[in-house]
Motif scaffolding. Structure first.
Motif, PDB file in Angstrom:
ATOM      1  N   MET A   6       0.831  -1.201   0.000  1.00 25.36           N
ATOM      2  CA  MET A   6       0.000   0.000   0.000  1.00 25.36           C
ATOM      3  C   MET A   6       0.872   1.260   0.000  1.00 25.36           C
ATOM      4  SD  MET A   6      -2.930   1.204   2.711  1.00 25.36           S
ATOM      5  CE  MET A   6      -1.756   1.569   4.014  1.00 25.36           C
ATOM      6  N   ILE A   7       1.879   1.264   0.874  1.00 25.94           N
ATOM      7  CA  ILE A   7       2.740   2.437   0.971  1.00 25.94           C
ATOM      8  C   ILE A   7       3.479   2.677  -0.336  1.00 25.94           C
ATOM      9  CG2 ILE A   7       4.802   3.370   2.109  1.00 25.94           C
ATOM     10  CD1 ILE A   7       3.830   2.005   4.671  1.00 25.94           C
ATOM     11  N   MET A   8       3.966   1.630  -0.956  1.00 27.94           N
ATOM     12  CA  MET A   8       4.729   1.766  -2.194  1.00 27.94           C
ATOM     13  C   MET A   8       3.854   2.149  -3.377  1.00 27.94           C
ATOM     14  SD  MET A   8       7.210  -1.458  -1.371  1.00 27.94           S
ATOM     15  CE  MET A   8       7.650  -1.797  -3.062  1.00 27.94           C
ATOM     16  N   ASN A   9       2.556   2.003  -3.233  1.00 25.78           N
ATOM     17  CA  ASN A   9       1.624   2.437  -4.288  1.00 25.78           C
ATOM     18  C   ASN A   9       1.236   3.907  -4.143  1.00 25.78           C
ATOM     19  OD1 ASN A   9       1.376   0.158  -5.912  1.00 25.78           O
ATOM     20  ND2 ASN A   9      -0.106  -0.792  -4.536  1.00 25.78           N
ATOM     21  N   ALA A  10       1.620   4.510  -3.034  1.00 27.73           N
ATOM     22  CA  ALA A  10       1.362   5.944  -2.848  1.00 27.73           C
ATOM     23  C   ALA A  10       2.258   6.726  -3.802  1.00 27.73           C
ATOM     24  CB  ALA A  10       1.652   6.339  -1.405  1.00 27.73           C
ATOM     25  N   PRO A  11       1.922   7.983  -4.081  1.00 32.32           N
ATOM     26  CA  PRO A  11       2.807   8.794  -4.930  1.00 32.32           C
ATOM     27  C   PRO A  11       4.237   8.772  -4.387  1.00 32.32           C
ATOM     28  CG  PRO A  11       0.745   9.942  -4.550  1.00 32.32           C
ATOM     29  CD  PRO A  11       0.726   8.727  -3.663  1.00 32.32           C
ATOM     30  N   LYS A  12       5.202   8.531  -5.271  1.00 34.58           N
ATOM     31  CA  LYS A  12       6.597   8.418  -4.855  1.00 34.58           C
ATOM     32  C   LYS A  12       7.065   9.675  -4.120  1.00 34.58           C
ATOM     33  CE  LYS A  12       7.936   5.204  -8.543  1.00 34.58           C
ATOM     34  NZ  LYS A  12       8.195   4.045  -7.681  1.00 34.58           N
ATOM     35  N   ARG A  13       6.546  10.819  -4.526  1.00 34.35           N
ATOM     36  CA  ARG A  13       6.958  12.074  -3.889  1.00 34.35           C
ATOM     37  C   ARG A  13       6.679  12.052  -2.386  1.00 34.35           C
ATOM     38  NH1 ARG A  13       4.979  18.191  -5.656  1.00 34.35           N
ATOM     39  NH2 ARG A  13       6.060  19.299  -3.960  1.00 34.35           N
ATOM     40  N   LEU A  14       5.555  11.490  -1.989  1.00 35.34           N
ATOM     41  CA  LEU A  14       5.197  11.450  -0.572  1.00 35.34           C
ATOM     42  C   LEU A  14       6.178  10.603   0.220  1.00 35.34           C
ATOM     43  CD1 LEU A  14       1.303  11.085  -0.717  1.00 35.34           C
ATOM     44  CD2 LEU A  14       2.662  13.171  -0.485  1.00 35.34           C
ATOM     45  N   ASN A  15       6.569   9.470  -0.347  1.00 39.28           N
ATOM     46  CA  ASN A  15       7.514   8.601   0.349  1.00 39.28           C
ATOM     47  C   ASN A  15       8.899   9.231   0.427  1.00 39.28           C
ATOM     48  OD1 ASN A  15       6.413   5.845   1.170  1.00 39.28           O
ATOM     49  ND2 ASN A  15       5.546   6.067  -0.866  1.00 39.28           N
ATOM     50  N   ARG A  16       9.340   9.817  -0.664  1.00 40.16           N
ATOM     51  CA  ARG A  16      10.680  10.416  -0.678  1.00 40.16           C
ATOM     52  C   ARG A  16      10.792  11.601   0.271  1.00 40.16           C
ATOM     53  NH1 ARG A  16      10.410  10.465  -7.150  1.00 40.16           N
ATOM     54  NH2 ARG A  16      11.169   8.351  -7.609  1.00 40.16           N
ATOM     55  N   SER A  17       9.684  12.307   0.464  1.00 40.20           N
ATOM     56  CA  SER A  17       9.736  13.518   1.287  1.00 40.20           C
ATOM     57  C   SER A  17      10.178  13.220   2.712  1.00 40.20           C
ATOM     58  CB  SER A  17       8.372  14.223   1.297  1.00 40.20           C
ATOM     59  OG  SER A  17       7.411  13.467   2.012  1.00 40.20           O
ATOM     60  N   GLY A  18       9.939  12.006   3.182  1.00 40.64           N
ATOM     61  CA  GLY A  18      10.332  11.646   4.534  1.00 40.64           C
ATOM     62  C   GLY A  18      11.821  11.784   4.785  1.00 40.64           C
ATOM     63  N   ALA A  19      12.620  11.605   3.728  1.00 39.22           N
ATOM     64  CA  ALA A  19      14.072  11.708   3.891  1.00 39.22           C
ATOM     65  C   ALA A  19      14.487  13.102   4.356  1.00 39.22           C
ATOM     66  CB  ALA A  19      14.768  11.355   2.579  1.00 39.22           C
ATOM     67  N   GLY A  20      13.720  14.110   3.958  1.00 36.43           N
ATOM     68  CA  GLY A  20      14.070  15.476   4.332  1.00 36.43           C
ATOM     69  C   GLY A  20      14.032  15.714   5.824  1.00 36.43           C
ATOM     70  N   ASP A  21      13.142  15.021   6.523  1.00 38.11           N
ATOM     71  CA  ASP A  21      12.993  15.212   7.965  1.00 38.11           C
ATOM     72  C   ASP A  21      13.978  14.353   8.753  1.00 38.11           C
ATOM     73  OD1 ASP A  21      11.766  16.709   9.950  1.00 38.11           O
ATOM     74  OD2 ASP A  21      10.231  15.206  10.356  1.00 38.11           O
TER      75      ASP A  21
END
Length: 202
Positions: A6-21
């Motif tokens: 489910m998480i990997m089917n979310a927009p990639k941008r949302l997952n990648r954004s976590g790295a910033g924090d």
């Protein structure tokens, strides 16, 4: 329980954004050491080292984060799990948050706009790393290798927005800043703002 499919089917941008924090610790750790050296603030070398390890792990596995594969998602999840423990043991989010977050809070305060937190903090990390003279080119390279969106153009932040944020950074730190940082020691002037505008994409 993590549903990776489910998480990997979310927009990639949302997952990648976590790295910033997570990568924001690059500047947060500098501010923390600055506060220890100049204000006798409590400092925990073990917590700082643990946070530095996560910065290096994210850089090492940047391709997985960019691909948003299971290894990349798992790494981000493990990072946040461990960082929450590091901060809880220390007693605050000091190991993870510094002037990078002050930039983000001021950006939303000044513009009235909402941004993806990790992306906005990443932009703040680059700006503050430049102010600290703390290897901004390296952290920029790590951002780009993860596929994280962080440039003002990608965040739909205008040059006018950015200028207003920069002009008010010291004011925001003085009135609302949560912790001592480089913003208590260096004034963000027009020359520095111009340099940042030249180095960013609008």
């Amino acid at each position: 329980y993590i549903d990776y499919a489910m998480i990997m089917n979310a927009p990639k941008r949302l997952n990648r954004s976590g790295a910033g924090d997570i990568l924001c610790a690059h500047t947060a750790l500098y501010d923390w050491k600055l506060a220890y050296d100049h204000q006798d603030e409590i400092y925990d070398p073990e917590a700082a080292a643990a946070m530095q390890d996560w910065i290096e792990k994210i850089a090492l596995h940047a391709d997985d984060i960019q691909e948003v594969n299971q290894a990349g998602v798992k790494l981000i999840m493990q990072a946040f799990e461990d960082i929450s423990i590091i901060c809880r043991r220390f007693g605050s989010s000091r190991p993870q948050e510094g002037a990078d977050h002050t930039f983000a809070y001021n950006a939303e305060y000044q513009t009235g706009k909402h941004f993806l937190h990790g992306e906005l903090v990443a932009l703040g990390t680059y700006v503050i790393a430049s102010l600290q003279e703390n290897d901004p080119d390296h952290i920029r390279t790590v951002f780009e290798s993860t596929g994280l969106m962080w440039q003002p153009k990608e965040l739909r932040m205008t040059e006018s927005d950015f200028t207003r944020i920069m002009k008010s950074l010291n004011w925001y730190q003085k009135n609302f800043g949560r912790r001592y940082s480089v913003l208590d020691e260096i004034t963000v002037d027009d020359q520095f703002t111009k340099k940042m505008i030249e180095n960013l994409e609008f």
